[in-house]
Every structure is written in structure tokens, then in C-alpha cells.
Design an enzyme around this catalytic site. Structure first.
Site, PDB file in Angstrom:
ATOM      1  N   THR A  36      -3.656  -0.936   2.467  1.00 31.29           N
ATOM      2  CA  THR A  36      -4.756  -0.693   3.417  1.00 31.29           C
ATOM      3  C   THR A  36      -6.096  -1.017   2.753  1.00 31.29           C
ATOM      4  O   THR A  36      -6.207  -0.964   1.532  1.00 31.29           O
ATOM      5  CB  THR A  36      -4.720   0.798   3.809  1.00 31.29           C
ATOM      6  OG1 THR A  36      -3.566   1.002   4.609  1.00 31.29           O
ATOM      7  CG2 THR A  36      -5.939   1.256   4.559  1.00 31.29           C
ATOM      8  N   GLY A  95      -0.652   5.884  11.765  1.00 35.84           N
ATOM      9  CA  GLY A  95      -0.883   6.579  10.495  1.00 35.84           C
ATOM     10  C   GLY A  95      -2.218   7.299  10.472  1.00 35.84           C
ATOM     11  O   GLY A  95      -2.808   7.604  11.519  1.00 35.84           O
ATOM     12  N   THR A 118      -6.131   5.894   1.525  1.00 33.99           N
ATOM     13  CA  THR A 118      -4.978   4.991   1.580  1.00 33.99           C
ATOM     14  C   THR A 118      -3.778   5.703   0.998  1.00 33.99           C
ATOM     15  O   THR A 118      -3.901   6.380  -0.024  1.00 33.99           O
ATOM     16  CB  THR A 118      -5.227   3.680   0.818  1.00 33.99           C
ATOM     17  OG1 THR A 118      -3.999   2.921   0.823  1.00 33.99           O
ATOM     18  CG2 THR A 118      -5.677   3.898  -0.615  1.00 33.99           C
TER      19      THR A 118
HETATM   20  N1  ASP Z   1      -2.290   5.060   5.155  1.00 42.16           N
HETATM   21  C1  ASP Z   1      -1.680   3.932   5.795  1.00 42.16           C
HETATM   22  C2  ASP Z   1      -0.741   4.416   6.852  1.00 42.16           C
HETATM   23  O1  ASP Z   1      -0.047   5.374   6.625  1.00 42.16           O
HETATM   24  C3  ASP Z   1      -0.951   3.065   4.853  1.00 42.16           C
HETATM   25  C4  ASP Z   1      -1.783   2.591   3.704  1.00 42.16           C
HETATM   26  O2  ASP Z   1      -2.667   3.266   3.237  1.00 42.16           O
HETATM   27  O3  ASP Z   1      -1.543   1.482   3.258  1.00 42.16           O
HETATM   28  O4  ASP Z   1      -0.644   3.794   7.877  1.00 42.16           O
END
Ligand code: ASP
Length: 365
Positions: A231, A261, A282
Site C-alpha cells: 500500500t 481493508g 499499511t
Molecule cells: N492495509 C491494506 C489492506 O488491508 C493492505 C496493505 O497495507 O498493503 O487492505
């Protein structure tokens, strides 16, 4: 030093004048008052570290030096630098933190290196469904979009939701209709295809097939343990003292059933408040939602008088892992102190201060 001095002086004066039990109770109250005074004075005498500042992430996860080629490492560093310099120049020229956050994230969304915009991961059904959010620390206005498939830059959509709609979060087809009406760039779904993300989906699906018996374990082993979340996010403080934060993502590989998410959830993936800090998260989103990570960091500063570093450590090194989650955050406080806290083996990250000094990091060292 001076703050501690004030606190101990208050306690000392109370002790020497204390004679009986009632006075002992009063002493305990006076300790609390002294603590409160300390918390307030912390705020008041805090010195600005940076007049303006910017910090970004390109995702946390299992990012190990031994698994990274020199070319890949150089490519990530170059893109992180390109992105942060865009925001830095906006801030340096007196632009707003919101503008810096949006334009910086655009650079990372347009790069296939990150799991946001071009380069987003695939859902179980082989689609790309993108989430984003942005928040203005001055007004506490916020905008978010979830599960869009055709909007090239979801952070622009989040910003448009904040600026031009009466709502905070739009999703799916409705969000896409709004994006069109706003004149945002719409692309064919094939724009988001990248071979490496498709391979990741196949790998995760194969693993899931083998381990059918326990869906939760299979999901963890295949999706989380070996994943770079990818992310992107940005937090900035501008010369007017305004904070802003934004986050953009494709979510998690193999996500099903319209899963959303933390990234588009204000308080979990993104939060900004001029009284405290601006945060972008993230990590394993389900846990970041349950821990309300971004808002919790702000709240710990606000209600408990913690510094940004203390608050971020409390949430990322204690609260999230205790629930079973992993990931990280980047943040900047109202005095321009920047923090990059993560509990994974790596997090793509960079900072620039008001002197134009650049830091870029990938691994946990
Ligand atoms: N936090 C993001 C999600 O759960 C994933 C990520 O941080 O890459 O959708």
C-alpha cells in the site's frame, strides 16, 4: 529536562507540606495535577522541529535484503525519492499539505512497483478493486472510496468525495459514477493488470487449495506471512501548520466477497488532526480496523500527552501485535516530528524535512 523539573518541584513542595492522611490524599491529587500540568506544558513548550515536513510509505511486510535484487532495490528507492520530492516541492513553495499528499501518492499509484493504482493486487475473482482515503487535519474533513475498478487514481477520487460531495465514503459502481461526473480519469480495467501481481494471486490460490481444511491458516500462510503489503501513503505538515494524510491500496491478494481493508477507513488507515498528527497505515487491514490504528495514535497524544513516537510505538509494537496483526505507519506531528514505525521485517519509506534532507529506508535497520 525543564518539564521534568516542574513536575518534581510540584511533588516535592507537596511532600514537605504534608502532615496527615488527608494531606496524603491531597498529595496524590496534587501528583495528578502536576502530571496534567506536565502534559499541558509539553504541548505549550514544544519546539517546532520542522516548519514543514513530509513522510511516505510504500507498504510494509516481509521485505528482506537477501530476497531483493540490487536492481529492484534501486528501482524502489528511485520511485520513493521521485514521489517524496513532488510533495516536498509543493510544501517548500507554500502549497498545502493536502495537495502535497495527493500529488505524492499519484506518483506511487502510477508505478507498478506498489500495490496501489497500477500494480494493485488481484482479488480472488481476478479483478482489481481499489481503496483510498484522505483527511484534512485543519477541518477534520475526509473523503474515501472503496472497491473501485476503473478510476485511475483513487486518491483523487477520495479527495473529490471530500471536496465535492456531502459524504465521506463512496463505494463500487456509485463511486465510479461520481468519479466520471467529477471528470476524473477513467481507465479500462486492463490498465491495472501486471504479470507479477497475477503470479502472486496464482501462488496464493494454489496454496489455499492445498490447505483447504483451515481457511484462516491458509490465508495467513499464503497471503500474510510471505507478503509485501505494498500500500502507499503520505503524511505532511505545511508552512501554515496544517496536517494532512492519505492512503491508497489495492488491498490484499485473493480478497473475496467485496472485502474492504483499513485504507479507506478514516481512523484506521488514515487520520489527520492539526492538534496532534497525521497518520497513514499499511498492514494487515483487519487488525488495523479493529485497533483503529491511525486515530488511536492521535488519541494517545491528545488524551494521554504521549509524544508521536511514544504513541506510534504503543500501537504498532504493542496493541496491533497483541491482537495478532502486523504492519506499520508513517506519521508527522504538528511540530514537524516524523515517525516511521513498523513491526514487520521491512517497510518502504522516506522522509524529507524543511532543510531538504532526504532519508530513504526499506529494511528494519
Ligand atoms: N492495509 C491494506 C489492506 O488491508 C493492505 C496493505 O497495507 O498493503 O487492505
Amino acid at each position: 529536562m525543564m518539564k521534568k523539573g516542574i513536575y518534581f518541584l510540584c511533588v516535592f513542595l507537596a511532600i514537605i507540606s504534608c502532615k496527615n492522611e488527608d494531606e496524603l490524599k491531597a498529595l496524590s491529587n496534587s501528583r495528578q495535577v502536576a502530571k496534567d500540568t506536565l502534559a499541558i506544558s509539553k504541548d505549550k513548550i514544544a519546539i517546532k522541529t520542522n516548519e514543514f515536513a513530509i513522510v511516505i510509505h510504500g507498504g510494509a511486510g516481509t521485505i528482506l535484503r537477501e530476497n531483493m535484487s540490487a536492481e529492484d532495490e534501486a528501482a524502489y528507492k528511485l520511485k520513493l525519492e521521485e514521489a517524496i520530492r513532488v510533495g516536498y516541492n509543493i510544501l517548500k513553495n507554500g502549497g498545502s499539505s493536502l495537495d502535497a499528499v495527493e500529488k505524492t501518492i499519484n506518483i506511487m499509484e502510477d508505478s507498478p512497483l506498489f500495490n496501489a493504482g497500477k500494480g494493485a493486487v488481484f482479488t480472488n475473482a481476478g479483478a482489481n478493486e481499489l481503496d483510498a482515503s484522505i483527511m484534512d487535519g485543519k477541518t477534520l474533513n475526509a473523503g474515501a472510496s472503496a472497491g473501485t475498478r476503473t478510476v485511475k487514481n483513487p486518491i483523487n477520487l477520495a479527495k473529490a468525495v471530500m471536496d465535492n460531495s456531502p459524504h465521506v465514503m463512496l463505494s463500487g459502481k456509485g463511486a465510479e459514477t461520481f468519479a466520471k461526473e467529477q471528470g476524473l480519469e477513467i481507465v479500462d480495467t486492463s490498465y491495472f493488470y501486471t504479470e507479477s501481481r497475477m503470479k502472486s494471486l496464482e501462488r496464493v490460490k494454489n496454496y489455499e487449495k492445498k490447505k483447504k481444511a483451515d481457511a484462516k491458516t491458509a490465508f495467513y500462510d499464503a497471503t500474510i506471512k510471505n507478503s509485501k503489503f505494498g500500500t502507499v501513503g503520505c503524511a505532511a505538515l505545511d508552512k501554515n501548520g496544517n496536517l494532512a494524510a492519505g492512503t491508497s491500496t489495492g488491498g490484499m491478494t485473493n480478497k473475496k466477497w467485496g472485502r474492504i481493508g483499513d485504507a479507506p477507513i478514516i481512523g484506521a488507515g488514515t487520520y489527520a488532526n492539526n492538534n496532534t498528527c497525521a497518520v497513514s497505515s499499511t498492514g494487515w487491514g483487519e487488525f488495523f480496523i479493529r485497533a483503529m490504528v491511525a486515530h488511536d495514535i492521535s488519541a494517545l497524544m491528545d488524551y494521554k500527552g504521549l509524544t508521536l513516537k511514544e504513541a506510534a510505538q504503543e500501537v504498532i509494537q504493542k496493541k496491533v501485535p497483541e491482537l495478532g496483526g502486523d504492519g506499520g505507519i508513517i506519521a508527522v506531528d504538528k511540530n514537524g516530528n516524523m515517525v516511521m514505525e513498523f513491526n514487520t521485517s521491512g517497510m518502504y519509506r522516506a522522509t524529507m524535512n524543511d532543510k531538504g534532507e532526504l532519508y530513504i529506508g526499506i529494511y528494519n535497520d
